[in-house]
Design a protein around this motif. Sequence first.
Motif, PDB file in Angstrom:
ATOM      1  N   LEU A 174     124.290  73.870  52.416  1.00  0.00           N
ATOM      2  CA  LEU A 174     124.948  74.126  53.697  1.00  0.00           C
ATOM      3  C   LEU A 174     124.139  73.624  54.888  1.00  0.00           C
ATOM      4  O   LEU A 174     124.717  73.106  55.853  1.00  0.00           O
ATOM      5  N   LEU A 175     122.816  73.757  54.832  1.00  0.00           N
ATOM      6  CA  LEU A 175     121.980  73.455  55.990  1.00  0.00           C
ATOM      7  C   LEU A 175     121.097  72.218  55.808  1.00  0.00           C
ATOM      8  O   LEU A 175     121.061  71.345  56.680  1.00  0.00           O
ATOM      9  N   LEU A 176     120.352  72.156  54.700  1.00  0.00           N
ATOM     10  CA  LEU A 176     119.373  71.072  54.534  1.00  0.00           C
ATOM     11  C   LEU A 176     120.039  69.733  54.238  1.00  0.00           C
ATOM     12  O   LEU A 176     119.668  68.710  54.826  1.00  0.00           O
ATOM     13  N   LEU A 177     121.016  69.714  53.333  1.00  0.00           N
ATOM     14  CA  LEU A 177     121.678  68.451  52.991  1.00  0.00           C
ATOM     15  C   LEU A 177     122.334  67.800  54.207  1.00  0.00           C
ATOM     16  O   LEU A 177     122.136  66.599  54.454  1.00  0.00           O
ATOM     17  N   PRO A 178     123.111  68.549  55.012  1.00  0.00           N
ATOM     18  CA  PRO A 178     123.658  67.933  56.235  1.00  0.00           C
ATOM     19  C   PRO A 178     122.570  67.451  57.189  1.00  0.00           C
ATOM     20  O   PRO A 178     122.732  66.407  57.838  1.00  0.00           O
ATOM     21  N   PHE A 179     121.454  68.195  57.279  1.00  0.00           N
ATOM     22  CA  PHE A 179     120.341  67.792  58.147  1.00  0.00           C
ATOM     23  C   PHE A 179     119.769  66.447  57.691  1.00  0.00           C
ATOM     24  O   PHE A 179     119.529  65.553  58.509  1.00  0.00           O
ATOM     25  N   VAL A 180     119.549  66.298  56.386  1.00  0.00           N
ATOM     26  CA  VAL A 180     119.008  65.048  55.838  1.00  0.00           C
ATOM     27  C   VAL A 180     119.990  63.901  56.058  1.00  0.00           C
ATOM     28  O   VAL A 180     119.600  62.785  56.437  1.00  0.00           O
ATOM     29  N   LEU A 181     121.274  64.166  55.845  1.00  0.00           N
ATOM     30  CA  LEU A 181     122.288  63.133  56.077  1.00  0.00           C
ATOM     31  C   LEU A 181     122.312  62.718  57.550  1.00  0.00           C
ATOM     32  O   LEU A 181     122.498  61.542  57.867  1.00  0.00           O
ATOM     33  N   GLY A 182     122.106  63.699  58.435  1.00  0.00           N
ATOM     34  CA  GLY A 182     122.041  63.383  59.858  1.00  0.00           C
ATOM     35  C   GLY A 182     120.885  62.447  60.173  1.00  0.00           C
ATOM     36  O   GLY A 182     121.023  61.516  60.981  1.00  0.00           O
ATOM     37  N   GLN A 183     119.740  62.677  59.510  1.00  0.00           N
ATOM     38  CA  GLN A 183     118.592  61.789  59.684  1.00  0.00           C
ATOM     39  C   GLN A 183     118.903  60.379  59.189  1.00  0.00           C
ATOM     40  O   GLN A 183     118.583  59.391  59.841  1.00  0.00           O
ATOM     41  N   LEU A 184     119.562  60.301  58.044  1.00  0.00           N
ATOM     42  CA  LEU A 184     119.884  59.001  57.455  1.00  0.00           C
ATOM     43  C   LEU A 184     120.859  58.209  58.325  1.00  0.00           C
ATOM     44  O   LEU A 184     120.750  56.993  58.451  1.00  0.00           O
ATOM     45  N   PHE A 185     121.806  58.908  58.918  1.00  0.00           N
ATOM     46  CA  PHE A 185     122.833  58.236  59.722  1.00  0.00           C
ATOM     47  C   PHE A 185     122.502  58.252  61.220  1.00  0.00           C
ATOM     48  O   PHE A 185     123.354  57.920  62.040  1.00  0.00           O
TER      49      PHE A 185
END
Length: 325
Positions: A174-185
């Motif tokens: 819920l929190l970490l995966l979206p955060f990492v994706l935000g960094q990637l994009f």
Amino acid sequence: MNMLKLLALDRFTLLLVAMVVLASFLPVSGSAAHFFNVITTIAIAILFFLHGAKLSREAIVQGIMHWKFHVLVFAFTFAVFPILGLLAKPVLLPMLGQELYWGFLFMCFLPSTVQSSIAFTSVAKGNVASAVCSASFSNIIGMFITPVLVSVFILGKSEHEFDPTSSIIQITLLLLLPFVLGQLFRPLVYPHMIKVPRLVKSFDQGSILMVVYGAFSSAVVAGLWNEVSWQTLLLLVLACSVFLTVIMLLAYYLPKVFGFNRKDQIAIFFCSSKKTLASGVPMAQILFIGQPLGMIVLPIMIFHQIQLMVCGIIANRWSKQNPDE
């Protein structure tokens, strides 16, 4: 006028109070509550995607090298806060009751804030790069440490079975995966975000307001206000105020004792003395399934507002001082 402005409640604080009032009189329940929870979950995932997209990688690289700084902030967030919260149990438990004390202890286990830590550090002319890195790292590592602390010191001693591994997985998704994706994009997303800062801020705050409304709706349906009196609420405000005062005194003097420079002292003060509402409420929804969620999140809501008002006054005062003062 400036002092009145500093002491005045900001719009977000008023909206938080409005959500509690709305949930008290018009709580969402039944199938509507299930649909609302799904929408809220999606909003929180998008929120952390945006958090990831905001964070500069250059700031991470610059700040991460300052390891002594991060060790002290980490110690405050995940050691000093929890220890003081546990030591205060003989006083707080009979004063607040078990559920509110659980919420108070949960608040002690949470990571630091991100946006306000950075903002106050910037206003007070502190080390912004280290604040960015430390606050962000606190939130990432907190996704793993907070469930473990809750398991050991709260739910591990309750009658309900609790699996921290399952909760860590849910928090990661819920929190970490979206955060990492935000960094990637970030290269694609961030240029658009800076064009609409008000929209991003509104979505940020709106997501938290949704979570608060949903949490308090469930609590009101379960009889929250039959269990929490105004006297208990005032005692909770007093407890949060005293606790914040103790933490801030430690966060002010210890960096001086350890020889940090002025800019580092400012950043450590703001990063070490706060707890996150943005991550705290979603975590509570996952960690305290079947528990009185409204009472669990009430302490962090109150602590959050007190810390913002006090830090705002301090940051404004420090911004007018000379670097050597």
